[in-house]
Design a protein around this motif. Structure first.
Motif, PDB file in Angstrom:
ATOM      1  N   LEU A  66       0.828  -1.209   0.000  1.00 34.54           N
ATOM      2  CA  LEU A  66       0.000   0.000   0.000  1.00 34.54           C
ATOM      3  C   LEU A  66       0.862   1.258   0.000  1.00 34.54           C
ATOM      4  O   LEU A  66       0.544   2.241  -0.682  1.00 34.54           O
ATOM      5  N   ALA A  67       1.965   1.234   0.735  1.00 38.98           N
ATOM      6  CA  ALA A  67       2.799   2.433   0.847  1.00 38.98           C
ATOM      7  C   ALA A  67       3.332   2.910  -0.492  1.00 38.98           C
ATOM      8  O   ALA A  67       3.353   4.114  -0.771  1.00 38.98           O
ATOM      9  N   VAL A  68       3.772   1.989  -1.346  1.00 39.42           N
ATOM     10  CA  VAL A  68       4.374   2.417  -2.617  1.00 39.42           C
ATOM     11  C   VAL A  68       3.325   3.048  -3.526  1.00 39.42           C
ATOM     12  O   VAL A  68       3.643   3.922  -4.337  1.00 39.42           O
ATOM     13  N   ASN A  69       2.082   2.609  -3.390  1.00 37.09           N
ATOM     14  CA  ASN A  69       1.006   3.233  -4.158  1.00 37.09           C
ATOM     15  C   ASN A  69       0.618   4.591  -3.586  1.00 37.09           C
ATOM     16  O   ASN A  69       0.408   5.554  -4.329  1.00 37.09           O
ATOM     17  N   LEU A  70       0.528   4.681  -2.267  1.00 35.58           N
ATOM     18  CA  LEU A  70       0.219   5.965  -1.644  1.00 35.58           C
ATOM     19  C   LEU A  70       1.288   6.997  -1.963  1.00 35.58           C
ATOM     20  O   LEU A  70       0.997   8.193  -2.073  1.00 35.58           O
ATOM     21  N   SER A  71       2.528   6.556  -2.136  1.00 39.37           N
ATOM     22  CA  SER A  71       3.593   7.487  -2.482  1.00 39.37           C
ATOM     23  C   SER A  71       3.332   8.173  -3.814  1.00 39.37           C
ATOM     24  O   SER A  71       3.662   9.355  -3.995  1.00 39.37           O
ATOM     25  N   ASP A  72       2.735   7.452  -4.765  1.00 40.04           N
ATOM     26  CA  ASP A  72       2.370   8.073  -6.038  1.00 40.04           C
ATOM     27  C   ASP A  72       1.313   9.154  -5.842  1.00 40.04           C
ATOM     28  O   ASP A  72       1.352  10.208  -6.482  1.00 40.04           O
ATOM     29  N   PRO A  80      -5.769  10.420  -0.329  1.00 44.02           N
ATOM     30  CA  PRO A  80      -6.190   9.028  -0.588  1.00 44.02           C
ATOM     31  C   PRO A  80      -7.678   8.824  -0.332  1.00 44.02           C
ATOM     32  O   PRO A  80      -8.246   9.376   0.619  1.00 44.02           O
ATOM     33  N   ARG A  81      -8.323   7.995  -1.188  1.00 47.88           N
ATOM     34  CA  ARG A  81      -9.750   7.730  -1.051  1.00 47.88           C
ATOM     35  C   ARG A  81     -10.055   6.228  -1.025  1.00 47.88           C
ATOM     36  O   ARG A  81     -10.593   5.729  -0.054  1.00 47.88           O
ATOM     37  N   TRP A  82      -9.787   5.496  -2.114  1.00 45.94           N
ATOM     38  CA  TRP A  82     -10.182   4.094  -2.210  1.00 45.94           C
ATOM     39  C   TRP A  82      -9.069   3.280  -2.858  1.00 45.94           C
ATOM     40  O   TRP A  82      -8.233   3.819  -3.577  1.00 45.94           O
ATOM     41  N   PHE A  83      -9.112   1.963  -2.630  1.00 45.40           N
ATOM     42  CA  PHE A  83      -8.199   1.092  -3.361  1.00 45.40           C
ATOM     43  C   PHE A  83      -8.794  -0.284  -3.523  1.00 45.40           C
ATOM     44  O   PHE A  83      -9.697  -0.687  -2.770  1.00 45.40           O
ATOM     45  N   VAL A  84      -8.315  -0.994  -4.548  1.00 45.29           N
ATOM     46  CA  VAL A  84      -8.630  -2.402  -4.756  1.00 45.29           C
ATOM     47  C   VAL A  84      -7.325  -3.182  -4.729  1.00 45.29           C
ATOM     48  O   VAL A  84      -6.260  -2.650  -5.043  1.00 45.29           O
ATOM     49  N   CYS A  85      -7.430  -4.447  -4.341  1.00 46.33           N
ATOM     50  CA  CYS A  85      -6.238  -5.261  -4.086  1.00 46.33           C
ATOM     51  C   CYS A  85      -6.364  -6.598  -4.804  1.00 46.33           C
ATOM     52  O   CYS A  85      -7.333  -7.331  -4.582  1.00 46.33           O
ATOM     53  N   ALA A  86      -5.391  -6.915  -5.662  1.00 42.07           N
ATOM     54  CA  ALA A  86      -5.319  -8.213  -6.331  1.00 42.07           C
ATOM     55  C   ALA A  86      -4.162  -8.996  -5.723  1.00 42.07           C
ATOM     56  O   ALA A  86      -3.004  -8.589  -5.832  1.00 42.07           O
ATOM     57  N   LEU A  87      -4.500 -10.120  -5.076  1.00 38.23           N
ATOM     58  CA  LEU A  87      -3.507 -10.949  -4.381  1.00 38.23           C
ATOM     59  C   LEU A  87      -3.280 -12.240  -5.142  1.00 38.23           C
ATOM     60  O   LEU A  87      -4.240 -12.914  -5.530  1.00 38.23           O
ATOM     61  N   MET A 105      -1.470  -4.042   6.025  1.00 39.75           N
ATOM     62  CA  MET A 105      -2.034  -3.125   5.041  1.00 39.75           C
ATOM     63  C   MET A 105      -3.114  -2.252   5.660  1.00 39.75           C
ATOM     64  O   MET A 105      -3.189  -1.037   5.410  1.00 39.75           O
ATOM     65  N   ALA A 106      -3.967  -2.856   6.497  1.00 38.10           N
ATOM     66  CA  ALA A 106      -5.088  -2.126   7.090  1.00 38.10           C
ATOM     67  C   ALA A 106      -4.615  -1.031   8.031  1.00 38.10           C
ATOM     68  O   ALA A 106      -5.232   0.039   8.124  1.00 38.10           O
ATOM     69  N   ALA A 107      -3.517  -1.260   8.765  1.00 39.15           N
ATOM     70  CA  ALA A 107      -3.010  -0.242   9.684  1.00 39.15           C
ATOM     71  C   ALA A 107      -2.584   1.013   8.928  1.00 39.15           C
ATOM     72  O   ALA A 107      -2.875   2.143   9.350  1.00 39.15           O
ATOM     73  N   LEU A 108      -1.909   0.826   7.800  1.00 39.69           N
ATOM     74  CA  LEU A 108      -1.508   1.979   6.998  1.00 39.69           C
ATOM     75  C   LEU A 108      -2.722   2.637   6.346  1.00 39.69           C
ATOM     76  O   LEU A 108      -2.801   3.864   6.249  1.00 39.69           O
ATOM     77  N   ALA A 109      -3.672   1.820   5.886  1.00 38.31           N
ATOM     78  CA  ALA A 109      -4.899   2.368   5.303  1.00 38.31           C
ATOM     79  C   ALA A 109      -5.645   3.234   6.318  1.00 38.31           C
ATOM     80  O   ALA A 109      -6.140   4.322   5.984  1.00 38.31           O
ATOM     81  N   LEU A 131      -2.031  -3.372  -6.267  1.00 40.69           N
ATOM     82  CA  LEU A 131      -3.082  -2.460  -5.829  1.00 40.69           C
ATOM     83  C   LEU A 131      -3.353  -1.413  -6.899  1.00 40.69           C
ATOM     84  O   LEU A 131      -2.435  -0.979  -7.605  1.00 40.69           O
ATOM     85  N   THR A 132      -4.602  -1.031  -7.007  1.00 37.52           N
ATOM     86  CA  THR A 132      -4.990   0.166  -7.757  1.00 37.52           C
ATOM     87  C   THR A 132      -5.608   1.126  -6.761  1.00 37.52           C
ATOM     88  O   THR A 132      -6.540   0.760  -6.034  1.00 37.52           O
ATOM     89  N   VAL A 133      -5.055   2.325  -6.701  1.00 35.25           N
ATOM     90  CA  VAL A 133      -5.362   3.275  -5.639  1.00 35.25           C
ATOM     91  C   VAL A 133      -5.857   4.573  -6.260  1.00 35.25           C
ATOM     92  O   VAL A 133      -5.334   5.016  -7.296  1.00 35.25           O
TER      93      VAL A 133
END
Length: 320
Positions: A66-72, A80-87, A105-109, A131-133
């Protein structure tokens, strides 16, 4: 191993229910219209490329994904608003480790008030988290292409710590500030929103300062004069890597910002009031060259940063 839908429920249990019209469990998420324009980014962390399971806990993997996406989003000045996660997980991946990944992931979210609204699970030979954020803009976005000759070049935080942390992990060291910077980068969301009021251009530093600075200069059609001795380094990085080593270090996830001279004082004052550490380390030029000068005034050859396709190795090596 539990079935797919059991795994989905286990992972979702780590997150609060998303406050959206339709969230996880349907074919698509349904999101209410936002007031501002949306930024959308996607990024992945892949086993043996960005981490190994021997050196990262499952919670570390969840945090970093999640962090690397939030950095963008931070680089664009977005909230930040929403994200989807493909595992993608091996069939023998322990269920308790999946829960730990979700908690990381949830703690950072939670810290950045971003909601998980959907995703996908599949099996694979190696762990990957994609992730798509999305983030919302309250003003014009910071882009790489807005810098002008004469703008001052700033960077947040310190450089080279993640590279040093990788070296430590590969040497068997499992603790310390540098190791934490490699495992759990902190996205500079607050600084990104502040910088959007002053900066002409910005991006995050993911592939090494020298390489990412080249990207910003190419997009803005400018050059740069960079003072090597002004790079912000922790004492450990200064001793182990030096400024030239820090230039090449990837995964710092600090912000690189161009600020017009007329906004310099106001920007620096705003950063000081907000407790955001930034360092002025150069100036952008009309001549489209990347000049890095050491303390003696000698011009250095810019080092290469990380390139996923430069060779057939697995994880980035400490001598990269």
């Amino acid at each position: 191993m539990p079935g797919e839908f059991d795994l989905i429920q286990r992972f979702l249990a780590c997150f609060p229910r998303a406050r959206v019209p339709v969230g996880p469990g349907d074919d698509c998420a349904v999101l209410a219209p936002s007031k501002g324009a949306l930024c959308v980014t996607t990024d992945a962390v892949v086993e043996d490329v960005h981490f190994t399971r021997e050196t990262f806990s499952a919670a570390d993997i969840g945090h970093k994904a999640l962090a690397v996406n939030l950095s963008d989003l931070a680089a664009m000045g977005a909230t930040p608003r929403w994200f989807v996660c493909a595992l993608a997980l091996p069939r023998d991946f322990p269920a308790r480790e999946l829960s730990a990944m979700g908690r990381g992931m949830a703690a950072l979210a939670k810290a950045h008030r971003i909601m998980l609204v959907g995703g996908n699970f599949t099996s694979a030979r190696e762990v990957s988290v994609t992730l798509t954020v999305t983030g919302e803009l309250s003003r014009a976005p910071l882009t790489r292409s807005g810098a002008r000759p004469g703008d001052l070049l700033y960077v947040s935080g310190t450089l080279g710590d993640a590279r040093l942390g990788l070296q430590h992990l590969q040497a068997g060291v499992r603790r310390g500030a540098a190791v934490k910077r490699q495992r759990r980068p902190e996205p500079r969301i607050a600084l990104g929103k502040l910088a959007a009021r002053f900066a002409s251009a910005g991006m995050d530093v993911s592939d090494g300062l020298a390489q990412d600075l080249g990207h910003l200069c190419a997009a803005s059609r400018v050059g740069v004069e960079l003072e090597l001795d002004r790079l912000p380094l922790s004492p450990a990085v200064r001793a182990a890597l030096g400024p030239e080593g820090a230039l090449r270090g990837g995964e710092d996830y600090e912000l690189l910002l161009a600020v017009p001279p007329s906004s310099m004082q106001a920007f620096e004052r705003a950063c000081a009031r907000a407790g955001q550490e930034v360092t002025r380390m150069g100036v952008l030029t009309r001549e489209r060259t990347l000049r890095i000068r050491d303390a003696g005034g000698h011009v250095l050859t810019p080092p290469a940063g990380f390139d996923h396709f430069a060779r057939t190795g697995r994880q980035i090596r400490p001598d990269d």
